[in-house]
Design a protein around this motif. Structure first.
Motif, PDB file in Angstrom:
ATOM      1  N   ALA A 264      29.192   4.079 -62.191  1.00  0.00           N
ATOM      2  CA  ALA A 264      30.395   3.945 -63.022  1.00  0.00           C
ATOM      3  C   ALA A 264      30.344   2.666 -63.856  1.00  0.00           C
ATOM      4  O   ALA A 264      30.700   2.672 -65.041  1.00  0.00           O
ATOM      5  CB  ALA A 264      31.640   3.949 -62.136  1.00  0.00           C
ATOM      6  N   ARG A 265      29.893   1.567 -63.249  1.00  0.00           N
ATOM      7  CA  ARG A 265      29.827   0.304 -63.996  1.00  0.00           C
ATOM      8  C   ARG A 265      28.827   0.391 -65.148  1.00  0.00           C
ATOM      9  O   ARG A 265      29.091  -0.105 -66.249  1.00  0.00           O
ATOM     10  CB  ARG A 265      29.450  -0.836 -63.052  1.00  0.00           C
ATOM     11  CG  ARG A 265      30.524  -1.172 -62.028  1.00  0.00           C
ATOM     12  CD  ARG A 265      30.277  -2.527 -61.376  1.00  0.00           C
ATOM     13  NE  ARG A 265      31.175  -2.731 -60.258  1.00  0.00           N
ATOM     14  CZ  ARG A 265      32.463  -3.062 -60.365  1.00  0.00           C
ATOM     15  NH1 ARG A 265      32.982  -3.237 -61.572  1.00  0.00           N
ATOM     16  NH2 ARG A 265      33.211  -3.233 -59.298  1.00  0.00           N
ATOM     17  N   SER A 266      27.696   1.013 -64.898  1.00  0.00           N
ATOM     18  CA  SER A 266      26.700   1.158 -65.957  1.00  0.00           C
ATOM     19  C   SER A 266      27.231   2.015 -67.096  1.00  0.00           C
ATOM     20  O   SER A 266      27.059   1.682 -68.282  1.00  0.00           O
ATOM     21  CB  SER A 266      25.425   1.780 -65.374  1.00  0.00           C
ATOM     22  OG  SER A 266      24.465   2.008 -66.380  1.00  0.00           O
ATOM     23  N   LEU A 267      27.897   3.102 -66.751  1.00  0.00           N
ATOM     24  CA  LEU A 267      28.477   3.973 -67.770  1.00  0.00           C
ATOM     25  C   LEU A 267      29.523   3.217 -68.581  1.00  0.00           C
ATOM     26  O   LEU A 267      29.580   3.333 -69.812  1.00  0.00           O
ATOM     27  CB  LEU A 267      29.105   5.186 -67.078  1.00  0.00           C
ATOM     28  CG  LEU A 267      29.585   6.341 -67.958  1.00  0.00           C
ATOM     29  CD1 LEU A 267      28.420   6.993 -68.678  1.00  0.00           C
ATOM     30  CD2 LEU A 267      30.308   7.378 -67.094  1.00  0.00           C
TER      31      LEU A 267
ATOM     32  N   ALA B 174      31.874  14.470 -77.337  1.00  0.00           N
ATOM     33  CA  ALA B 174      31.249  15.335 -76.335  1.00  0.00           C
ATOM     34  C   ALA B 174      30.146  14.606 -75.589  1.00  0.00           C
ATOM     35  O   ALA B 174      29.884  14.889 -74.418  1.00  0.00           O
ATOM     36  CB  ALA B 174      30.701  16.590 -77.005  1.00  0.00           C
ATOM     37  N   SER B 175      29.512  13.632 -76.249  1.00  0.00           N
ATOM     38  CA  SER B 175      28.438  12.876 -75.590  1.00  0.00           C
ATOM     39  C   SER B 175      28.974  12.047 -74.431  1.00  0.00           C
ATOM     40  O   SER B 175      28.284  11.858 -73.420  1.00  0.00           O
ATOM     41  CB  SER B 175      27.727  11.975 -76.603  1.00  0.00           C
ATOM     42  OG  SER B 175      28.655  11.104 -77.242  1.00  0.00           O
ATOM     43  N   HIS B 176      30.214  11.532 -74.546  1.00  0.00           N
ATOM     44  CA  HIS B 176      30.831  10.820 -73.422  1.00  0.00           C
ATOM     45  C   HIS B 176      31.042  11.769 -72.244  1.00  0.00           C
ATOM     46  O   HIS B 176      30.761  11.428 -71.089  1.00  0.00           O
ATOM     47  CB  HIS B 176      32.188  10.242 -73.852  1.00  0.00           C
ATOM     48  CG  HIS B 176      32.097   8.931 -74.565  1.00  0.00           C
ATOM     49  ND1 HIS B 176      31.014   8.565 -75.312  1.00  0.00           N
ATOM     50  CD2 HIS B 176      32.977   7.888 -74.623  1.00  0.00           C
ATOM     51  CE1 HIS B 176      31.234   7.356 -75.832  1.00  0.00           C
ATOM     52  NE2 HIS B 176      32.405   6.923 -75.405  1.00  0.00           N
TER      53      HIS B 176
ATOM     54  N   ARG C 246      26.764  14.288 -66.142  1.00  0.00           N
ATOM     55  CA  ARG C 246      25.459  13.996 -65.541  1.00  0.00           C
ATOM     56  C   ARG C 246      25.540  12.913 -64.467  1.00  0.00           C
ATOM     57  O   ARG C 246      24.681  12.837 -63.596  1.00  0.00           O
ATOM     58  CB  ARG C 246      24.464  13.553 -66.612  1.00  0.00           C
ATOM     59  CG  ARG C 246      24.104  14.629 -67.636  1.00  0.00           C
ATOM     60  CD  ARG C 246      22.869  14.194 -68.431  1.00  0.00           C
ATOM     61  NE  ARG C 246      23.028  12.863 -69.008  1.00  0.00           N
ATOM     62  CZ  ARG C 246      23.467  12.619 -70.238  1.00  0.00           C
ATOM     63  NH1 ARG C 246      23.800  13.633 -71.030  1.00  0.00           N
ATOM     64  NH2 ARG C 246      23.577  11.379 -70.694  1.00  0.00           N
ATOM     65  N   SER C 247      26.579  12.086 -64.545  1.00  0.00           N
ATOM     66  CA  SER C 247      26.654  10.904 -63.681  1.00  0.00           C
ATOM     67  C   SER C 247      26.957  11.213 -62.222  1.00  0.00           C
ATOM     68  O   SER C 247      26.687  10.395 -61.343  1.00  0.00           O
ATOM     69  CB  SER C 247      27.744   9.956 -64.211  1.00  0.00           C
ATOM     70  OG  SER C 247      29.044  10.522 -64.000  1.00  0.00           O
TER      71      SER C 247
END
Length: 348
Positions: free
Chosen positions: A12-15, A34-36, A42-43
């Motif tokens: 989550a922090r990296s995202l 949509a990319s978000h 995927r996360s």
């Protein structure tokens, strides 16, 4: 395993640090891309609370709260779209009806993203959406005032109330279809990027195997109570983000003082959220919720003041956080929450 050592926290922090926060100003003035949503799919974060046997993480609520803080502080619009997903997942996990086997795994793994269309049930005895048994299924008629993530979600969890005051929750595809017509996306003071619409229901028919829960309205209200009386983790996420801006503007002393008070309220809120009887100690929950609102408002206001006239630029994060904080004041608001908040404000 502590909250900080859970493997989903660094994800989550990296995202948040690499994608959401750097583009938050751009998203605020447009639409959650949509990319978000694809990155969140995927996360693994969409399955944080889902059972492991269905592909989820089966993480405790403390981990889910920490992730919500991280995402909301980075990009509140993106957080708001994905946060809708977790209630359908939790409801499916508790259901014994056939729809569980059809939808829980794709929702837990992020193959599908769900939205919710049931906040209007809290308006009871008003019934914005009426449900009627029809042809081995259920007919939905009325207006859903708010539906977030239109065009981003795959399925929605829809609810209405029958003539016998039973609440029926059922899944349908999140698209225009016979009996379901969306409005144009709403222009909001904050979180316009979340693509919120209203839905007109005129004879939308859903089969019985789409139903995930049927429950008396009184029972739903009792179960729903802690969702509204507990302070949202997003309140803390936005407040901490604002304090980061305040400290970054050279106001470390003011930021530190506010952070200490916020930390204490957060501790009390989350301690109460873990209480074994979630519908007890309502007055205490509401008092803490209004205190959290006060501190969020102070933090975002301080960030605006510290940035001065520059804060009025729409690209500036301080005013965006202030607007997002304003949104959180009324998100999921009930009559009881509104009354408690107004009473607290009258005593300032």
């Amino acid at each position: 395993m502590t909250v900080e050592t859970h493997p989903l926290i660094p994800v989550a922090r990296s995202l948040a640090d690499d994608l959401l926060a750097p583009r938050a100003a751009e998203v605020d003035q447009g639409t959650v891309p949509a990319s978000h949503i694809e990155a969140i799919r995927r996360s693994g974060l969409l399955g944080v609370s889902a059972p492991k046997q269905y592909g989820g993480a089966g993480a405790p609520d403390s981990v889910a709260r920490e992730i919500a803080e991280i995402l909301s502080g980075a990009c509140c619009s993106t957080w708001f779209v994905q946060t809708q997903h977790h209630t359908p997942v939790r409801m499916l996990a508790k259901s014994a009806l056939p729809v569980r086997e059809r939808l829980l795994r794709p929702l837990a793994t992020g193959e599908l993203l769900a939205g919710i269309a049931f906040a209007h049930v809290r308006a009871f005895p008003k019934v914005p959406v009426r449900v009627t048994p029809e042809r081995g299924g259920w007919r939905f008629d009325g207006t859903v005032p708010w539906y977030t993530g239109w065009g981003l979600n795959d399925v929605m969890l829809l609810a209405g109330v029958t003539d016998t005051d039973e609440v029926v929750f059922a899944f349908t595809e999140a698209r225009e279809q016979p009996g379901l017509t969306p409005s144009a996306p709403m222009r909001l003071a904050a979180l316009t990027a979340s693509v919120t619409v209203s839905l007109e229901l005129d004879g939308l028919w859903l089969p019985d195997d789409a139903v995930v829960l049927r429950t008396p309205q009184e029972k739903f209200a009792l179960v729903d109570l802690p969702r509204n009386t507990n302070a949202s983790p997003a309140v803390f996420g936005v407040a901490y983000a604002a304090l980061g801006l305040l400290a970054g503007a050279g106001e470390e002393e003011a930021a530190g003082a506010l952070r200490g008070r916020l930390d204490e309220v957060r501790r009390q809120v989350y301690e109460l959220a873990e209480h074994p009887v979630p519908h007890e100690r309502v007055a205490e929950r509401l008092a803490l919720k209004t205190r959290a609102y006060d501190l969020m408002r102070a933090a975002t206001t301080a960030a605006v003041v510290a940035r001065g006239g520059r804060a009025m630029d729409l690209r500036e994060p301080a005013q965006r956080l202030a607007r997002e904080g304003m949104f959180l004041l009324v998100q999921g608001q009930t009559v009881e929450v509104r009354r408690a908040h107004l009473d607290a404000l009258a005593e300032i």
